[in-house]
Write a protein that holds these residues in place. Structure first.
Motif, short mmCIF file in Angstrom:
data_model
loop_
_atom_site.label_atom_id
_atom_site.label_comp_id
_atom_site.label_asym_id
_atom_site.label_seq_id
_atom_site.Cartn_x
_atom_site.Cartn_y
_atom_site.Cartn_z
N GLY A 40 9.74 8.20 3.80
CA GLY A 40 8.56 8.56 4.59
C GLY A 40 7.43 7.58 4.35
N ARG A 41 6.28 8.09 3.93
CA ARG A 41 5.12 7.24 3.69
C ARG A 41 5.05 6.71 2.27
N TRP A 42 5.98 7.09 1.39
CA TRP A 42 5.99 6.66 0.00
C TRP A 42 7.01 5.56 -0.22
N SER A 43 6.68 4.57 -1.06
CA SER A 43 7.63 3.54 -1.43
C SER A 43 7.39 3.12 -2.88
N TRP A 44 8.44 2.58 -3.51
CA TRP A 44 8.37 2.14 -4.90
C TRP A 44 9.13 0.82 -5.02
N ASN A 45 8.56 -0.15 -5.72
CA ASN A 45 9.18 -1.45 -5.93
C ASN A 45 9.60 -1.56 -7.39
N ALA A 46 10.88 -1.87 -7.64
CA ALA A 46 11.40 -1.92 -9.00
C ALA A 46 10.88 -3.12 -9.79
N LYS A 47 10.63 -4.25 -9.14
CA LYS A 47 10.18 -5.45 -9.84
C LYS A 47 8.74 -5.29 -10.33
#
Length: 67
Positions: A40-47
């Protein structure tokens, strides 16, 4: 100083590409490859370990991530 066709676009961003496979996102660019999750409107970047939430209207909220 050279001539740029689009002076407002930084050259580092020309080759950035995001591939989406369901909630998994692969970001490929000149700095390497990173992956993340999005729903949805949430995202997460592992780096960068950064959370981003798209807010209504212009703008977004972003966590500080890894220092």
């Amino acid at each position: 100083m050279g001539f740029r066709l689009l002076p407002h676009v930084h050259p580092r961003h020309h080759l950035r590409r995001t591939f989406r496979l369901g909630p998994l996102r692969l970001h490929a660019g000149p700095d390497g490859v990173s992956w993340g999750l999005g729903a949805g409107r949430w995202s997460w970047n592992a780096k960068s370990r950064r959370h981003t939430v798209d807010t209504p209207g212009p703008g977004y909220w972003q966590s500080r991530g890894r220092r």
